[in-house]
Design a protein around this motif. Structure first.
Motif, mmCIF file in Angstrom:
data_model
loop_
_atom_site.group_PDB
_atom_site.id
_atom_site.type_symbol
_atom_site.label_atom_id
_atom_site.label_comp_id
_atom_site.label_asym_id
_atom_site.label_seq_id
_atom_site.Cartn_x
_atom_site.Cartn_y
_atom_site.Cartn_z
ATOM 1 N N THR A 218 0.824 -1.216 0.000
ATOM 2 C CA THR A 218 0.000 0.000 0.000
ATOM 3 C C THR A 218 0.855 1.261 0.000
ATOM 4 N N LEU A 219 2.004 1.217 0.665
ATOM 5 C CA LEU A 219 2.890 2.383 0.669
ATOM 6 C C LEU A 219 3.398 2.701 -0.735
ATOM 7 N N ALA A 220 3.449 1.697 -1.594
ATOM 8 C CA ALA A 220 3.907 1.911 -2.968
ATOM 9 C C ALA A 220 2.975 2.837 -3.749
ATOM 10 N N TYR A 221 1.729 2.970 -3.287
ATOM 11 C CA TYR A 221 0.777 3.863 -3.950
ATOM 12 C C TYR A 221 0.934 5.320 -3.515
ATOM 13 N N CYS A 222 1.645 5.565 -2.405
ATOM 14 C CA CYS A 222 1.703 6.912 -1.835
ATOM 15 C C CYS A 222 2.417 7.897 -2.756
ATOM 16 N N LYS A 223 1.982 9.147 -2.689
ATOM 17 C CA LYS A 223 2.653 10.212 -3.425
ATOM 18 C C LYS A 223 4.069 10.379 -2.881
ATOM 19 N N PRO A 224 5.057 10.569 -3.716
ATOM 20 C CA PRO A 224 6.416 10.847 -3.227
ATOM 21 C C PRO A 224 6.412 12.102 -2.357
ATOM 22 N N GLY A 225 7.046 12.006 -1.189
ATOM 23 C CA GLY A 225 7.116 13.157 -0.296
ATOM 24 C C GLY A 225 5.916 13.340 0.606
ATOM 25 N N ALA A 226 5.021 12.354 0.664
ATOM 26 C CA ALA A 226 3.844 12.468 1.523
ATOM 27 C C ALA A 226 4.224 12.329 2.995
#
Length: 315
Positions: A218-226
């Protein structure tokens, strides 16, 4: 002992007004962080009619040691430390002081979000070390950014309202919420909120279904720098996966107020990670919430015991 029926309080203190509400019963305090063995021994000794839960876990074995037990009441909203299925099987009611700490947790959530976005801790440390970073530092401006909420109960809803004051867009993911506040836009899939959130904040209870929901996949979906903030339950996050994302810079910051194992002992995974802020599960503890949680928990006990007494009388 006074001869009164006992209410076991798993802690070393309770708000005075809550104790006065329970004056017809004998309070027995367990002390902080009671073990299962200690709770069983105290239940065998006192056979409490109620357990008011501040610390520790209430297991089936603890319940079996108290045959007179009628109700388990949480000093707060999270009941994951209580074996709810075991309680139901034994006819023991489980209650929570829902909403009693909503203001405190939502305020702490925003303290952590702002500390991350504005680099409060690293700037303080560098200034104390003799550095003046005015010419080089740029903080994260929240206006126009997107806040993603996972969980939209009393706490999440308050966090959403504050986000609007900052000029943020609010997305909310909660498959169990019947309604969504006007400040929020509902998202039906977890990955969609992860993909769009500049700040992700967790406000859901811990269940078998969502345990470890924040993981490598799920972390792979996060926006870079979130930024990720957790003032809910530590078990929602896979610690190793979050640590890897922070080390890699995939996430800008994380702030954690709860952990899968508490109290947090050393050594632990967060010791060598600079872009994480930690607090010892105090989000729900304030001068006012301490009283509200205590009186809410006491009121729940009295309501169940009164109903139980009336039922026994009619039979």
């Amino acid at each position: 002992m006074s001869g009164k029926k006992v209410i076991l309080i798993t802690g070393s203190d309770l708000a005075d007004v809550a104790l006065r509400m329970l004056e017809d019963y004998e309070p027995v305090f367990t002390g902080r962080q009671p073990t299962e063995a200690q709770l069983i021994a105290l239940c065998q000794q006192h056979n409490p009619v109620a357990i008011l839960v501040r610390y520790g876990k209430i297991t089936a074995s603890v319940m079996d040691a108290a045959p007179g037990l009628k109700v388990i009441s949480k000093h707060g909203s999270g009941i994951d430390v209580i074996d709810v299925e075991a309680a139901a099987a034994r006819g023991v009611m489980v209650r929570a002081a829902a909403g009693a700490n909503a203001a405190a947790v939502s305020e702490h959530t925003w303290a952590l979000i702002l500390a991350c976005a504005k680099s409060v801790i690293p700037l303080d440390r560098r200034l104390r070390a003799g550095h003046w970073d005015k010419a080089t530092h740029k903080s994260l401006e929240l206006e126009g950014r997107t806040l993603g909420l996972i969980g939209l109960g009393a706490i999440g809803s308050r966090v959403a309202k504050i986000a609007c004051a900052f000029g943020m867009k609010v997305l909310a993911y909660d498959p169990y919420a019947n309604t969504v506040p006007p400040e929020c836009e509902r998202v039906d899939e977890l990955k969609d909120i992860l993909m769009h959130a500049d700040v992700l904040s967790l406000h859901c209870p811990l269940t078998q279904q969502n345990k470890g929901m924040i993981n490598a996949s799920t972390l792979a979906y996060c926006k870079p720098g979130a930024i990720l903030v957790n003032t809910a339950r530590g078990g929602l996050i896979d610690d190793a996966a979050l640590a890897a994302a922070l080390r890699a810079g995939t996430l800008r910051w994380a702030a954690l107020d709860s952990f899968s194992s508490e109290p947090l002992s050393t050594p632990h995974v967060w010791e060598e990670i600079d872009n994480v802020i930690l607090s010892p599960h105090v989000g729900g503890v304030s001068d006012a919430s301490y009283v509200k949680m205590g009186t809410g928990a006491a009121a729940n006990i009295l309501q169940v015991l009164q109903t139980s007494s009336q039922t026994e009388t009619t039979h």
